[in-house]
Design an enzyme around this catalytic site. Structure first.
Site, PDB file in Angstrom:
ATOM      1  N   GLN A 140     -15.432 -21.512  20.547  1.00 39.97           N
ATOM      2  CA  GLN A 140     -15.761 -20.331  21.366  1.00 39.97           C
ATOM      3  C   GLN A 140     -14.491 -19.738  21.986  1.00 39.97           C
ATOM      4  OE1 GLN A 140     -19.058 -18.962  22.192  1.00 39.97           O
ATOM      5  NE2 GLN A 140     -17.732 -17.344  22.937  1.00 39.97           N
TER       6      GLN A 140
ATOM      7  N   ARG B 227     -22.577 -30.060  16.416  1.00 41.06           N
ATOM      8  CA  ARG B 227     -22.984 -29.589  17.755  1.00 41.06           C
ATOM      9  C   ARG B 227     -23.964 -30.591  18.331  1.00 41.06           C
ATOM     10  NH1 ARG B 227     -25.234 -23.858  20.031  1.00 41.06           N
ATOM     11  NH2 ARG B 227     -23.000 -23.489  19.920  1.00 41.06           N
TER      12      ARG B 227
ATOM     13  N   ARG C 134     -16.436 -14.855  16.636  1.00 39.77           N
ATOM     14  CA  ARG C 134     -16.740 -16.256  16.315  1.00 39.77           C
ATOM     15  C   ARG C 134     -16.548 -16.504  14.818  1.00 39.77           C
ATOM     16  NH1 ARG C 134     -20.003 -19.192  19.319  1.00 39.77           N
ATOM     17  NH2 ARG C 134     -18.832 -20.862  18.358  1.00 39.77           N
TER      18      ARG C 134
ATOM     19  N   HIS D 286     -16.401 -26.514  24.283  1.00 41.40           N
ATOM     20  CA  HIS D 286     -16.845 -25.584  23.237  1.00 41.40           C
ATOM     21  C   HIS D 286     -15.589 -24.896  22.671  1.00 41.40           C
ATOM     22  CE1 HIS D 286     -19.384 -23.188  20.865  1.00 41.40           C
ATOM     23  NE2 HIS D 286     -19.944 -22.407  21.756  1.00 41.40           N
TER      24      HIS D 286
ATOM     25  N   CYS E  13     -20.243 -15.954  26.522  1.00 37.38           N
ATOM     26  CA  CYS E  13     -20.321 -16.625  25.215  1.00 37.38           C
ATOM     27  C   CYS E  13     -21.631 -16.300  24.505  1.00 37.38           C
ATOM     28  CB  CYS E  13     -20.163 -18.129  25.389  1.00 37.38           C
ATOM     29  SG  CYS E  13     -21.358 -18.829  26.541  1.00 37.38           S
TER      30      CYS E  13
ATOM     31  N   ASP F 144     -21.626 -17.548  32.138  1.00 38.62           N
ATOM     32  CA  ASP F 144     -22.445 -18.276  31.160  1.00 38.62           C
ATOM     33  C   ASP F 144     -23.757 -18.617  31.865  1.00 38.62           C
ATOM     34  OD1 ASP F 144     -23.329 -19.789  28.995  1.00 38.62           O
ATOM     35  OD2 ASP F 144     -21.947 -21.465  29.329  1.00 38.62           O
TER      36      ASP F 144
HETATM   37  N1  NVA Z   1     -23.103 -23.623  28.389  1.00 42.58           N
HETATM   38  C1  NVA Z   1     -23.994 -23.185  27.332  1.00 42.58           C
HETATM   39  C2  NVA Z   1     -23.223 -22.553  26.220  1.00 42.58           C
HETATM   40  C3  NVA Z   1     -24.040 -22.024  25.083  1.00 42.58           C
HETATM   41  C4  NVA Z   1     -23.206 -21.422  24.003  1.00 42.58           C
HETATM   42  C5  NVA Z   1     -24.795 -24.364  26.826  1.00 42.58           C
HETATM   43  O1  NVA Z   1     -24.214 -25.426  26.610  1.00 42.58           O
HETATM   44  O2  NVA Z   1     -26.005 -24.240  26.668  1.00 42.58           O
HETATM   45  N1   CP Z   2     -21.924 -18.897  21.960  1.00 46.25           N
HETATM   46  C1   CP Z   2     -22.618 -19.750  21.189  1.00 46.25           C
HETATM   47  O1   CP Z   2     -22.198 -20.856  20.905  1.00 46.25           O
HETATM   48  O2   CP Z   2     -23.815 -19.276  20.746  1.00 46.25           O
HETATM   49  P1   CP Z   2     -24.927 -20.110  19.955  1.00 46.25           P
HETATM   50  O3   CP Z   2     -25.498 -21.111  20.913  1.00 46.25           O
HETATM   51  O4   CP Z   2     -25.903 -19.101  19.493  1.00 46.25           O
HETATM   52  O5   CP Z   2     -24.250 -20.816  18.811  1.00 46.25           O
END
Ligand code: NVA
Ligand code: CP
Length: 330
Positions: A138, A108, A317, A135, A272, A231
């Site tokens: 997800q 990540r 998930r 992502h 998400c 989101d």
């Molecule tokens: N768009 C958000 C998703 C988090 C799971 C981010 O990248 O912070």
């Molecule tokens: N939805 C998601 O990816 O959550 P986290 O950022 O907690 O991993």
């Protein structure tokens, strides 16, 4: 011919065929049933995986860890402060080393190129746990949740409200295109997905029967939608100074009771997570103090309301990430 993705990396859904995505969804449902009924599934005993997190996480990290343990694997977690990667050792060298010790790598972080390079240099399957662009794990959880709700998903309309060019929105557009769904990005012109990605998804849609729609009209976006999705308005890695502008641009796209009422009567709400729907977080409280907004992308009543499926989605998930690891490592 059966689907086989053994040895492959899971970097973005554009790399996978419709049949491969359907196979992962079916496998996820099988793993969920096994987990629910307490049937052990330590199919990957003896293997080890490493999880690299350059951004924070609750769901993705815990899903990879618990899924790894359920499959009988050893799991190492490294955050941005606990490895040499990037600071004292190049990505290429890190990938080479990790590939010698581990059977699979989750990553990540920021640029999509990093996860692509990890796959290129490590020689083992690499799974994208979120980048600035996509992502993909997800998406499997989201679509599994939609399938559980409605059964048949072909032709169903899923509308994403808000920052329609972020990693989650990009990935939703791709997965809907691949699965023949109707994807609608509903937000201001400034936050629409990049034209190249829209074109690519529309090309895929021609083969699958999907529809890709972009609109700045909330009523049009919500109308006839089976899934209303949103989101956060400023994603991880983006400059916090963007909050003011994003609030101005995205406030009209908040999912609230009025918007839910414009959708199909049996529509569900997905997110998400994490979500800013109250003041019970430091960021939520800070935004309230600065801008007077007690909830942002979704109101509390919708978030905890009878049409919300966000915690089923979060649980999924684990099952879907387990399917991805099993299918690529078995
Ligand atoms: N768009 C958000 C998703 C988090 C799971 C981010 O990248 O912070
Ligand atoms: N939805 C998601 O990816 O959550 P986290 O950022 O907690 O991993």
């Amino acid at each position: 011919m059966g689907v086989n993705i053994r040895g492959r990396s899971f970097l973005k859904l554009l790399d996978f065929t419709t049949d491969e995505i359907k196979y992962l969804l079916a496998l996820s449902a099988d793993f969920k049933a096994m987990k629910r009924s307490g049937v052990p599934h330590r199919y990957l005993e003896g293997k080890n995986i490493v999880l690299l997190f350059e951004k924070t996480s609750t769901r993705t990290r815990c899903a990879f860890e618990t899924a790894g343990y359920d499959l009988g694997m050893g799991v190492t977690f490294l955050d941005q402060n606990s490895s040499q990667m990037g600071k004292k050792e190049s990505l290429r060298d890190t990938a080479n080393v990790l590939g010698r010790m581990y059977d699979g790598i989750e990553y990540r972080g920021y640029e999509q190129k990093v996860v692509e390079d990890l796959a290129k240099y490590s020689g083992v399957p690499v799974w994208n746990g979120l980048t600035d662009d996509f992502h993909p794990t997800q998406m499997l959880a989201d679509i599994l949740t939609v399938q559980e709700e409605f059964g048949q998903i072909r032709g169903r309309k899923l509308t994403f409200f808000g920052d329609a060019r972020n990693n989650v929105a990009n990935s939703l557009m791709v997965v809907c295109a691949k699965l023949g769904m109707h994807y609608c990005a509903c937000g201001p012109k400034e936050q629409m997905p990049k034209p190249e990605l829209v074109e690519e998804c529309r090309r895929i849609a021609q083969e699958t029967g999907a529809v890709i729609e972009l609109t700045d009209d909330v009523r049009k976006g919500a109308g006839n939608a089976s899934v209303l999705y949103t989101d956060i308005w400023v994603s991880m890695g983006e400059d916090p100074s963007l909050w003011e502008e994003r609030i101005r641009l995205l406030k009209p796209y908040q999912i609230n009771a009025e918007v839910m009422a414009m959708a199909a009567p049996d529509a569900v709400f997905l997110h998400c997570l994490p979500s800013f729907h109250d003041r019970n977080t430091t960021v939520g409280e800070d935004i309230y103090q600065r801008f007077g907004l007690a909830c942002m992308e979704v109101t509390d009543d919708v978030f905890y309301g009878p049409r919300s499926r966000v915690f089923d989605e979060a649980e999924n998930r684990q099952h879907t990430i387990k399917a991805v690891m099993y299918a690529t490592l078995k």
